[in-house]
Design an enzyme around this catalytic site. Sequence first.
Site, PDB file in Angstrom:
ATOM      1  N   TYR A   1      34.692  48.295  45.217  1.00  0.00           N
ATOM      2  CA  TYR A   1      34.745  47.178  44.308  1.00  0.00           C
ATOM      3  C   TYR A   1      33.826  46.036  44.520  1.00  0.00           C
ATOM      4  CZ  TYR A   1      37.019  43.322  42.062  1.00  0.00           C
ATOM      5  OH  TYR A   1      37.325  42.239  41.449  1.00  0.00           O
TER       6      TYR A   1
ATOM      7  N   SER B   1      33.425  37.966  42.064  1.00  0.00           N
ATOM      8  CA  SER B   1      34.837  37.980  42.900  1.00  0.00           C
ATOM      9  C   SER B   1      34.381  37.383  44.274  1.00  0.00           C
ATOM     10  CB  SER B   1      35.377  39.273  42.890  1.00  0.00           C
ATOM     11  OG  SER B   1      36.097  39.376  43.960  1.00  0.00           O
TER      12      SER B   1
ATOM     13  N   GLU C   1      35.421  39.203  46.871  1.00  0.00           N
ATOM     14  CA  GLU C   1      35.148  40.324  47.715  1.00  0.00           C
ATOM     15  C   GLU C   1      33.799  40.617  47.736  1.00  0.00           C
ATOM     16  OE1 GLU C   1      38.630  41.219  48.728  1.00  0.00           O
ATOM     17  OE2 GLU C   1      37.175  42.965  48.539  1.00  0.00           O
TER      18      GLU C   1
HETATM   19  P1  NAP Z   1      43.501  43.211  35.638  1.00  0.00           P
HETATM   20  O1  NAP Z   1      44.856  42.452  35.609  1.00  0.00           O
HETATM   21  O2  NAP Z   1      43.416  44.401  36.911  1.00  0.00           O
HETATM   22  O3  NAP Z   1      42.736  43.539  34.224  1.00  0.00           O
HETATM   23  C1  NAP Z   1      41.936  44.330  34.427  1.00  0.00           C
HETATM   24  C2  NAP Z   1      41.595  44.430  32.762  1.00  0.00           C
HETATM   25  O4  NAP Z   1      40.211  45.241  32.450  1.00  0.00           O
HETATM   26  C3  NAP Z   1      42.808  45.121  31.763  1.00  0.00           C
HETATM   27  O5  NAP Z   1      42.976  44.527  30.704  1.00  0.00           O
HETATM   28  C4  NAP Z   1      42.018  46.628  31.680  1.00  0.00           C
HETATM   29  O6  NAP Z   1      42.666  47.034  30.662  1.00  0.00           O
HETATM   30  C5  NAP Z   1      40.672  46.222  31.488  1.00  0.00           C
HETATM   31  N1  NAP Z   1      39.711  47.262  31.744  1.00  0.00           N
HETATM   32  C6  NAP Z   1      39.772  48.184  32.819  1.00  0.00           C
HETATM   33  N2  NAP Z   1      38.735  48.919  32.497  1.00  0.00           N
HETATM   34  C7  NAP Z   1      38.200  48.787  31.467  1.00  0.00           C
HETATM   35  C8  NAP Z   1      37.530  49.583  30.537  1.00  0.00           C
HETATM   36  N3  NAP Z   1      36.645  50.755  31.227  1.00  0.00           N
HETATM   37  N4  NAP Z   1      37.283  49.052  29.147  1.00  0.00           N
HETATM   38  C9  NAP Z   1      37.776  47.959  28.758  1.00  0.00           C
HETATM   39  N5  NAP Z   1      38.677  47.329  29.559  1.00  0.00           N
HETATM   40  C10 NAP Z   1      38.857  47.770  30.682  1.00  0.00           C
HETATM   41  O7  NAP Z   1      42.442  42.005  36.277  1.00  0.00           O
HETATM   42  P2  NAP Z   1      42.638  40.522  36.373  1.00  0.00           P
HETATM   43  O8  NAP Z   1      43.351  40.240  37.832  1.00  0.00           O
HETATM   44  O9  NAP Z   1      42.894  39.949  35.249  1.00  0.00           O
HETATM   45  O10 NAP Z   1      41.093  40.143  36.608  1.00  0.00           O
HETATM   46  C11 NAP Z   1      40.158  39.812  35.734  1.00  0.00           C
HETATM   47  C12 NAP Z   1      38.652  40.042  36.181  1.00  0.00           C
HETATM   48  O11 NAP Z   1      38.348  39.173  37.180  1.00  0.00           O
HETATM   49  C13 NAP Z   1      38.462  41.383  36.796  1.00  0.00           C
HETATM   50  O12 NAP Z   1      37.062  41.741  36.564  1.00  0.00           O
HETATM   51  C14 NAP Z   1      38.468  41.314  38.249  1.00  0.00           C
HETATM   52  O13 NAP Z   1      37.789  42.503  38.975  1.00  0.00           O
HETATM   53  C15 NAP Z   1      38.077  39.915  38.505  1.00  0.00           C
HETATM   54  N6  NAP Z   1      38.479  39.166  39.256  1.00  0.00           N
HETATM   55  C16 NAP Z   1      39.845  38.889  39.721  1.00  0.00           C
HETATM   56  C17 NAP Z   1      40.478  38.227  40.671  1.00  0.00           C
HETATM   57  C18 NAP Z   1      41.929  38.243  41.099  1.00  0.00           C
HETATM   58  O14 NAP Z   1      42.284  37.471  42.179  1.00  0.00           O
HETATM   59  N7  NAP Z   1      42.753  38.219  40.079  1.00  0.00           N
HETATM   60  C19 NAP Z   1      39.501  37.395  41.400  1.00  0.00           C
HETATM   61  C20 NAP Z   1      38.237  37.356  41.382  1.00  0.00           C
HETATM   62  C21 NAP Z   1      37.564  38.466  40.365  1.00  0.00           C
HETATM   63  P3  NAP Z   1      44.073  48.186  30.761  1.00  0.00           P
HETATM   64  O15 NAP Z   1      45.192  47.171  30.528  1.00  0.00           O
HETATM   65  O16 NAP Z   1      43.801  48.983  29.624  1.00  0.00           O
HETATM   66  O17 NAP Z   1      44.201  48.887  32.180  1.00  0.00           O
HETATM   67  O1  F7E Z   2      45.134  42.257  48.999  1.00  0.00           O
HETATM   68  C1  F7E Z   2      46.210  42.729  52.403  1.00  0.00           C
HETATM   69  C2  F7E Z   2      45.136  43.517  52.048  1.00  0.00           C
HETATM   70  O2  F7E Z   2      45.310  43.710  47.021  1.00  0.00           O
HETATM   71  C3  F7E Z   2      44.942  40.976  49.664  1.00  0.00           C
HETATM   72  C4  F7E Z   2      41.769  41.599  43.493  1.00  0.00           C
HETATM   73  O3  F7E Z   2      42.152  40.829  42.488  1.00  0.00           O
HETATM   74  O4  F7E Z   2      41.156  39.607  44.818  1.00  0.00           O
HETATM   75  C5  F7E Z   2      41.894  41.014  44.893  1.00  0.00           C
HETATM   76  O5  F7E Z   2      41.515  41.758  45.790  1.00  0.00           O
HETATM   77  C6  F7E Z   2      45.068  41.314  51.222  1.00  0.00           C
HETATM   78  C7  F7E Z   2      44.053  42.379  51.719  1.00  0.00           C
HETATM   79  O6  F7E Z   2      43.651  41.654  46.804  1.00  0.00           O
HETATM   80  C8  F7E Z   2      49.129  44.690  51.619  1.00  0.00           C
HETATM   81  O7  F7E Z   2      44.514  44.445  53.099  1.00  0.00           O
HETATM   82  C9  F7E Z   2      48.425  44.015  53.368  1.00  0.00           C
HETATM   83  O8  F7E Z   2      43.577  41.882  52.808  1.00  0.00           O
HETATM   84  O9  F7E Z   2      46.293  41.536  46.746  1.00  0.00           O
HETATM   85  P1  F7E Z   2      45.191  42.432  47.172  1.00  0.00           P
HETATM   86  P2  F7E Z   2      42.242  41.779  47.361  1.00  0.00           P
HETATM   87  O10 F7E Z   2      42.029  43.086  47.685  1.00  0.00           O
HETATM   88  O11 F7E Z   2      41.747  40.641  48.162  1.00  0.00           O
HETATM   89  C10 F7E Z   2      39.883  39.930  44.541  1.00  0.00           C
HETATM   90  C11 F7E Z   2      39.237  38.424  44.829  1.00  0.00           C
HETATM   91  C12 F7E Z   2      39.348  40.617  43.638  1.00  0.00           C
HETATM   92  O12 F7E Z   2      38.294  40.323  42.967  1.00  0.00           O
HETATM   93  C13 F7E Z   2      40.251  41.848  43.338  1.00  0.00           C
HETATM   94  O13 F7E Z   2      40.034  42.074  41.971  1.00  0.00           O
HETATM   95  O14 F7E Z   2      46.336  41.647  51.425  1.00  0.00           O
HETATM   96  N1  F7E Z   2      47.548  43.696  52.387  1.00  0.00           N
HETATM   97  N2  F7E Z   2      49.286  44.588  52.960  1.00  0.00           N
HETATM   98  C14 F7E Z   2      47.888  44.278  51.318  1.00  0.00           C
HETATM   99  N3  F7E Z   2      47.384  44.258  49.958  1.00  0.00           N
HETATM  100  C15 F7E Z   2      48.008  45.206  49.084  1.00  0.00           C
HETATM  101  N4  F7E Z   2      47.584  45.293  47.823  1.00  0.00           N
HETATM  102  N5  F7E Z   2      49.135  45.888  49.597  1.00  0.00           N
HETATM  103  C16 F7E Z   2      49.603  45.578  50.799  1.00  0.00           C
HETATM  104  O15 F7E Z   2      50.944  46.201  50.885  1.00  0.00           O
END
Ligand code: NAP
Ligand code: F7E
Length: 323
Positions: free
Chosen positions: A148, A124, A126
Amino acid sequence: MAKRALITGITGQDGSYLAELLLKKGYEVHGMVRRSSEEKFERIAHLQGKVTLHQGDLLDQFSLAALLSLTQPDEVYNLAAQSFVPTSWNQPVLTGEFTALGVTKMLEAIRHTRPQVRFYQASSSEMFGKVLEVPQTEDTPFYPRSPYGVAKAYGHHITVNYRESFKLFAVSGILFNHESPRRGLEFVTRKVTYNVARIKHGLQDKLPMGNLDAKRDWGFAGDYVDAMWRMLQQDEPDDYVVSTNETHTVKELVEIAFARVGLDWQKYVFTDPAFVRPAEVDLLIGDAAKAKKKLGWEPTVRFKELVEMMVDADMERVKAGQR
Ligand code: NAP
Ligand code: F7E
């Protein structure tokens, strides 16, 4: 013979798009799901009968090895994680167990059970946190700003380490934020688009938000899972940044979303300290030049189109009385 893939996190946003993509490519798709008292597989409901689901958990190493033996996959996509950044301050140990050590558990299971597998780790942006370089590339050092981000940095390094130590085909995709109508409701894009739809339908009249000045590089999840797949089709395993190379503020997100339904955001949005984080990632912007050059990958959906797609989908859902 059809290639076989195993996806952890198949019930999540990315898991559902990836399963669709792999099915279209003719793969036999297996997904790992956690046992819960009620099955909530909404994102993959339309794939019922097309994917095979197996119970397992990243916390239970034996369940991972057993699943590898049973499904004999060619490719493993490790998408499972505790992925919501604010939760990682409330449950830092659990986040470390899932998001960091879970990767080692899977790599160990692969090493001992099926070392020929091609492994994708969901890393990520992050990990860049308080960014040390703009824009961020595969060579930018990490400075994570949340438990995270720290856990993901561990997952990245252990993936690289197993590749170098044991010659596994293990890649780390450093993906910037990617969104879709299937995004979880607590993430900022979906929080905004869903609540805009509710406000437009007269179901509420306020939207509490955190830091409106934070900047993110937001892309479309459907595009990003294609990059994951491409990484596993290369001759050599490597790491790639996947991003749109554009950055926008949360405020711009809010403006576009409210404008889509003809409303002025300033009448509804207020800052609530409850949504402000103990440490913020102020600015993210990725440079995906390597992915473009080596994988032939480029994003197809830009920011405004993405936000409008999500607002439109939420308007339909709220109209139908759904979430
Ligand atoms: P998500 O919607 O939160 O999905 C997370 C998945 O992980 C769900 O299927 C959840 O299952 C499963 N899970 C959580 N803990 C587990 C455990 N202990 N054992 C087995 N399964 C488990 O996340 P996403 O947005 O699809 O992201 C996919 C991956 O990419 C994650 O690793 C996230 O950190 C990473 N990532 C996401 C982003 C983004 O912007 N979306 C960016 C960079 C990296 P349940 O349905 O049972 O909760
Ligand atoms: O926040 C700001 C908050 O929670 C984005 C995950 O998929 O992407 C995701 O992480 C920004 C932050 O995503 C609210 O402070 C303002 O700066 O949508 P987010 P994230 O933290 O960037 C990365 C790449 C991952 O890997 C993670 O799994 O938005 N913000 N106001 C807010 N955020 C939330 N959630 N709620 C608010 O009300």
